[in-house]
Design a protein around this motif. Structure first.
Motif, short mmCIF file in Angstrom:
data_model
loop_
_atom_site.label_atom_id
_atom_site.label_comp_id
_atom_site.label_asym_id
_atom_site.label_seq_id
_atom_site.Cartn_x
_atom_site.Cartn_y
_atom_site.Cartn_z
N ILE A 299 0.37 -6.68 -2.29
CA ILE A 299 -0.38 -5.45 -2.56
C ILE A 299 -0.53 -4.62 -1.28
O ILE A 299 -0.32 -3.41 -1.27
CB ILE A 299 -1.76 -5.77 -3.16
N SER A 300 -0.89 -5.27 -0.18
CA SER A 300 -1.08 -4.55 1.09
C SER A 300 0.22 -3.89 1.55
O SER A 300 0.23 -2.75 2.00
CB SER A 300 -1.60 -5.50 2.17
N THR A 301 1.32 -4.63 1.43
CA THR A 301 2.62 -4.09 1.84
C THR A 301 3.02 -2.91 0.98
O THR A 301 3.46 -1.86 1.49
CB THR A 301 3.70 -5.19 1.77
N ALA A 302 2.88 -3.06 -0.33
CA ALA A 302 3.27 -1.97 -1.24
C ALA A 302 2.40 -0.73 -1.03
O ALA A 302 2.90 0.39 -0.98
CB ALA A 302 3.16 -2.45 -2.69
N ALA A 303 1.08 -0.98 -0.90
CA ALA A 303 0.17 0.16 -0.72
C ALA A 303 0.42 0.86 0.60
O ALA A 303 0.50 2.10 0.66
CB ALA A 303 -1.28 -0.33 -0.79
N SER A 304 0.56 0.09 1.68
CA SER A 304 0.78 0.70 3.00
C SER A 304 2.10 1.45 3.05
O SER A 304 2.17 2.57 3.57
CB SER A 304 0.75 -0.38 4.10
N SER A 305 3.16 0.84 2.52
CA SER A 305 4.48 1.49 2.55
C SER A 305 4.47 2.79 1.75
O SER A 305 4.95 3.82 2.21
CB SER A 305 5.54 0.54 1.99
N SER A 306 3.90 2.73 0.55
CA SER A 306 3.86 3.94 -0.29
C SER A 306 2.99 5.02 0.36
O SER A 306 3.34 6.20 0.32
CB SER A 306 3.31 3.59 -1.67
N TYR A 307 1.87 4.60 0.94
CA TYR A 307 0.96 5.56 1.59
C TYR A 307 1.66 6.25 2.75
O TYR A 307 1.65 7.49 2.86
CB TYR A 307 -0.28 4.82 2.08
N VAL A 308 2.29 5.47 3.64
CA VAL A 308 2.96 6.04 4.82
C VAL A 308 4.13 6.92 4.40
O VAL A 308 4.33 8.01 4.96
CB VAL A 308 3.42 4.91 5.76
N ASP A 309 4.91 6.46 3.43
CA ASP A 309 6.05 7.28 2.96
C ASP A 309 5.58 8.63 2.44
O ASP A 309 6.18 9.67 2.71
CB ASP A 309 6.82 6.53 1.86
#
Length: 402
Positions: free
Chosen positions: A133-143
């Motif tokens: 969840i942290s990886t998906a959320a952070s990646s999507s947020y930064v992108d």
């Protein structure tokens, strides 16, 4: 039909449906969200997202040991939406982790009753879920944040181009979602090469690009928002909304220089929004002049270079002034003394110290200059002519009069 929550307890009773999880989430998130920095319009989103995380966590602690890729992708999509709405990443991750924590609180007691091996299995599953969840959320947020920044950069570039050309700037700004000020502080900027750009062991283009990014980041901080600028690693144009005083501009240039880790020179003028093109032409002309005359790095306005600026216009007056110093051509020590004396604001003692001479020797040289040129450097009228003659000579060497 609502999904069973696998015998979990909610408020001391068996949780019979997903609605029980929603009630838990709302009771927990509601008070917290009212005291957080999130706006009221986002509180329902926070609760909904917490329910999603909570349901996934309960699923992992129950019959399933993992969450589906579709579920994780859905959480990432919500993070991207919040990025576009300006919700801080720390707050976003806090909501996700809160849902996971609440899920763990609900299933850990039941998992413990299954023995150490089962508890270990569930704990590992929770750690894996939190990581995904942290990886998906952070990646999507930064992108998404990068996409927003790119959109703004493109819009700002379009508006700057329109302002500098004088063509439909207000119309272009409205279409780009950027509000134009009635006046601007216009800066022409020169950024010296970073020492690493001369290091053969380092890629010059990469080093220059990093320098530019540091400058742009500092510029955004000082201006309290993304400024209207058109910069390369060597410099460019900056348009700051409103009229800024000398101290503010000096601080901006100092901080840009610190960020660039090299010297920054800027020329500045204030202008109405309609006169930005002419103001930009003027400050860039002043910047070129400061560099041609080898002025030290810093901030210059028209008042600092008005004599030099006027002398850039070739003509008989400048040609005459450039010939005033011809009698000193065979005495380079006299030319050196004159320049140093001017640079030290006609202070004989300071001039003598730099020349490593006695003040009487400086006085003698100044008298020789007066005798050879006809202009006395110890008198204001004579010094004005001699100072103008020095500037004219330098400019004639760069661009001779026709």
């Amino acid at each position: 039909m609502e999904k069973s929550t696998s015998g979990l307890l909610v408020a001391g009773r068996p949780a019979g449906s997903a609605r029980d999880l929603e009630n838990v989430a709302r009771r927990t998130v509601g008070p917290a969200s009212r005291t957080s920095s999130l706006s009221a319009s986002l509180r329902s989103d926070v609760t909904e997202l917490t329910v999603t995380c909570l349901s996934m966590a309960v699923g992992v602690g129950g019959d399933s040991t993992t969450a589906s890729d579709a579920d994780i992708a859905e959480l990432g999509g919500r993070a991207a939406q919040w990025a576009r709405e300006g919700v801080p990443l720390r707050a976003v991750l806090g909501v996700y982790h809160e849902g996971i924590q609440m899920g763990w609180d609900l299933v850990s007691e039941r998992a413990s009753s299954g023995g150490a091996a089962h508890l270990t299995k569930v704990a590992k599953a929770f750690v894996g879920l939190s990581e995904r969840i942290s990886t998906a959320a952070s990646s999507s947020y930064v992108d998404e944040l990068q996409a927003v920044a790119s959109e703004h950069h493109t819009a700002a570039h379009t508006v700057v181009t329109a302002l500098l050309s004088g063509h439909n700037a207000r119309s272009v700004a409205r279409q780009s979602g950027i509000e134009l000020a009635d006046s601007f502080t216009v800066l022409a900027v020169s950024i010296a090469a970073h020492p690493d750009e001369s290091n053969p062991a380092l890629p010059r283009a990469v080093t220059a690009r990093r320098k530019l990014r540091r400058v742009q980041a500092e510029l955004a901080i000082v201006c309290d928002r993304s400024p209207l600028s058109m910069l390369s690693a060597e410099g460019g144009t900056i348009l700051v909304p409103g009229e800024r005083d000398d101290e503010w501009v000096a601080t901006l240039v100092e901080r840009m220089s610190a960020a660039a880790e090299t010297a920054v020179t800027a020329t500045v003028a204030t202008s109405s929004v309609n006169d930005v093109p002419s103001a930009s032409d003027q400050v860039h002309e002043l910047l070129d002049l400061a560099q041609q005359l080898r002025r030290p790095a810093g901030v210059y306005r028209m008042t600092d270079l008005v004599l030099e600026y006027q002398l850039t216009r070739p003509g008989p007056g400048r040609a005459y002034l450039s010939r005033v110093l011809i009698p000193l051509d065979n005495s380079p020590e006299l030319l050196e003394t004159l320049e140093i004396h001017i640079n030290h604001d006609l202070n004989r003692q300071r001039s003598a110290r730099q020349l490593h001479l006695h003040t009487n020797t400086v006085d003698y040289r100044l008298k020789r200059i007066a005798h050879l040129t006809g202009f006395d450097p110890t008198r204001p009228s004579g010094m004005r002519h001699l100072q103008a003659a020095l500037v004219a000579r330098k400019l004639e060497a760069i661009s001779p009069s026709a």
